[in-house]
Scaffold this active site. Structure first.
Site, PDB file in Angstrom:
ATOM      1  N   TYR A 108       0.829  -1.207   0.000  1.00 19.56           N
ATOM      2  CA  TYR A 108       0.000   0.000   0.000  1.00 19.56           C
ATOM      3  C   TYR A 108       0.861   1.254   0.000  1.00 19.56           C
ATOM      4  O   TYR A 108       1.933   1.280   0.619  1.00 19.56           O
ATOM      5  CB  TYR A 108      -0.872   0.051   1.259  1.00 19.56           C
ATOM      6  CG  TYR A 108      -2.041  -0.897   1.277  1.00 19.56           C
ATOM      7  CD1 TYR A 108      -3.267  -0.535   0.739  1.00 19.56           C
ATOM      8  CD2 TYR A 108      -1.925  -2.153   1.854  1.00 19.56           C
ATOM      9  CE1 TYR A 108      -4.351  -1.389   0.779  1.00 19.56           C
ATOM     10  CE2 TYR A 108      -3.009  -3.026   1.912  1.00 19.56           C
ATOM     11  CZ  TYR A 108      -4.219  -2.627   1.367  1.00 19.56           C
ATOM     12  OH  TYR A 108      -5.285  -3.480   1.411  1.00 19.56           O
ATOM     13  N   HIS A 160      -7.384  -8.410  -2.405  1.00 19.86           N
ATOM     14  CA  HIS A 160      -8.688  -7.802  -2.123  1.00 19.86           C
ATOM     15  C   HIS A 160      -8.667  -6.319  -2.448  1.00 19.86           C
ATOM     16  O   HIS A 160      -7.620  -5.674  -2.408  1.00 19.86           O
ATOM     17  CB  HIS A 160      -9.090  -8.004  -0.662  1.00 19.86           C
ATOM     18  CG  HIS A 160      -8.160  -7.312   0.300  1.00 19.86           C
ATOM     19  ND1 HIS A 160      -6.978  -7.865   0.711  1.00 19.86           N
ATOM     20  CD2 HIS A 160      -8.241  -6.109   0.921  1.00 19.86           C
ATOM     21  CE1 HIS A 160      -6.366  -7.036   1.548  1.00 19.86           C
ATOM     22  NE2 HIS A 160      -7.101  -5.955   1.681  1.00 19.86           N
ATOM     23  N   HIS A 162     -10.735  -2.886  -1.186  1.00 13.53           N
ATOM     24  CA  HIS A 162     -11.685  -2.329  -0.212  1.00 13.53           C
ATOM     25  C   HIS A 162     -12.731  -1.513  -0.966  1.00 13.53           C
ATOM     26  O   HIS A 162     -12.400  -0.775  -1.900  1.00 13.53           O
ATOM     27  CB  HIS A 162     -10.959  -1.433   0.781  1.00 13.53           C
ATOM     28  CG  HIS A 162      -9.953  -2.157   1.622  1.00 13.53           C
ATOM     29  ND1 HIS A 162     -10.251  -2.669   2.864  1.00 13.53           N
ATOM     30  CD2 HIS A 162      -8.651  -2.473   1.395  1.00 13.53           C
ATOM     31  CE1 HIS A 162      -9.174  -3.250   3.377  1.00 13.53           C
ATOM     32  NE2 HIS A 162      -8.186  -3.150   2.508  1.00 13.53           N
TER      33      HIS A 162
END
Lengths: 242, 188
Positions: A108, A160, A162
């Site tokens: 991230y 994944h 969000h």
């Protein structure tokens, strides 16, 4: 103003409970007393309404919204598309959908993420869009990588994205995560497994949508989002649009 | 098989995680150039009528530790007690990475539909599996007829819903996720 209707009671059996010891962070962050259940008031059946003017046209394209001119983020190019519907199976048009994710290496762009995988200079990791009149939305992005986290000694999050959705009322507010079909980390993930209902986990798992892929260009995954629906009040005046 | 009703189940919630800021307040975490401004930065235009107030607070866990990775959203009526139009009355704050404090400059809402003035509050963070909904009322207002505050069975918990008047239009609203002084959370 026409009074909009109240919402179906939230089915808490398909949502994770607050306290899920397998996901350790929830232990100290979960209320111990029961939630106080109340009838919806006007404060809950209204909510912020965002319009197409609140987002820019390129906000939903994570392949370009942070990349330098002529460059692209590294990774598997994907389209994530679907519809926002309510429990009554009606489309939710003109509602804001926001997403955020790790890059293709599982890193991230965030000061608190110290994973070994590198930051991608061409990938910011966020996007947003407003659904069209049919509740439809789409994003272009790269498929995020799995990444390790210390819950037990050796946990890995499945790939994944969000997802944050507003709906039309503050009680519809939802943040969830989109997983990808076939990911072997899904059944192993303590966060996924906070969800007590196997069908509810499947419902958060995007399916490969081969017909929506762009040949020689981009793979597509389909992800529909279901928000709470308004109650039809039989034996009262029929609600507008109901 | 009997007839099917055709309702769809709501999508299950998942934690907003530690990096919620990337998606919801990217400028706050230094991701500039994608959105001109973070969503919910200002709940009302500068010329909106009403009393200007400043709300501050933190969110604490069951061990009394301040969360420095929380996101709080607010939904409120204007000074006349009206919601909207559009996204007016909506705000979003990330807590400070060091102190956990959030601050919101807004307008004091008017009373709405028999309820005392209040702001709807929604809290998400790493470790919170489904967003927690509560309400912020104001110290000094008449709460004697408010349907929520008067019907709370445990009246010794009602102060958890009332922001403390700290003078000069400032109010303090700390949220406690668990334990002594646990905030009343709502299922509506």
């Amino acid at each position: 103003m026409m009074k909009p209707g109240e919402f179906h009671q939230r089915d808490r059996d398909i949502h994770p409970p607050a306290l899920t010891p397998g996901y350790k962070t929830s232990v100290a962050r979960s209320p111990r007393y029961s939630l106080i259940s109340l009838q919806n008031s006007v404060s809950e059946i209204t909510g912020p309404v965002f319009g197409h003017n609140d987002v820019d046209a390129g906000d939903n394209d994570l392949l370009t919204n942070y990349a330098k001119a002529g460059q692209s983020p590294i990774g598997e190019r994907i389209i994530l598309h679907g519809r926002v519907l309510d429990e009554n199976a009606r489309p939710v048009p003109n509602t804001l959908v926001e997403i955020w994710q790790a890059n293709a290496g599982g890193r991230y762009r965030h000061k608190k993420d110290t994973y070994l995988a590198p930051i991608d200079p061409n990938f910011g990791g966020c996007g947003r869009t407003v659904t069209d009149e049919n509740g439809y939305f789409y994003f272009r992005t790269v498929k995020p990588g799995a990444y390790p986290w210390r819950n037990y000694v050796n946990n890995w999050r499945p790939a994944h994205i969000h997802v944050s959705v507003f709906g039309t009322a503050f009680v519809q507010r939802l943040i969830t995560q989109c997983y990808f079909e076939g990911d072997p980390f899904i059944p192993l993930c303590p966060i996924v497994q906070t969800i007590p209902d196997a069908d509810a986990i499947d419902q958060l798992t995007a399916k490969l949508d081969l017909k929506a892929t762009i040949p020689l260009d981009t793979v597509a995954y389909r992800f529909d989002i279901i928000l709470r629906g308004r109650r039809s009040t039989l034996f009262e005046n029929r609600l507008e649009g109901n | 098989m009997v007839q099917q009703l055709g309702y769809l189940p709501e999508s299950a919630s998942q934690t907003a995680g530690p990096y919620v800021h990337i998606g919801c307040t990217p400028n706050f975490v230094g991701i500039h150039g994608i959105y001109a401004e973070d969503l919910g930065a200002t709940p009302f235009p500068e010329d909106a009528p009403g009393q200007r107030i400043t709300l501050t607070g933190v969110v604490r866990d069951g061990l009394g530790k301040t969360l420095n990775d929380v996101m709080v959203e607010f939904w409120q009526a204007d000074a006349q007690g009206r919601y909207g139009p559009g996204a007016q009355g909506f705000a979003r704050r990330a807590s400070n990475f060091e102190t956990g404090e959030w601050e919101l400059k807004t307008i004091k809402p008017g009373a709405v539909a028999g309820m005392a003035p209040h702001i709807g509050v929604w809290v998400v963070a790493r470790g919170i599996n489904i967003g927690l909904q509560t309400r912020l009322y104001f110290e000094g207002d008449d709460h004697s007829k408010d349907p929520l505050l008067t019907r709370l069975e445990h009246q010794n918990r009602r102060d958890t819903l009332i922001a403390r008047d700290t003078g000069n239009g400032t109010y303090r609203f700390d949220i406690c996720l668990q334990g002594d002084g646990e905030t009343v959370f709502l299922d509506m």
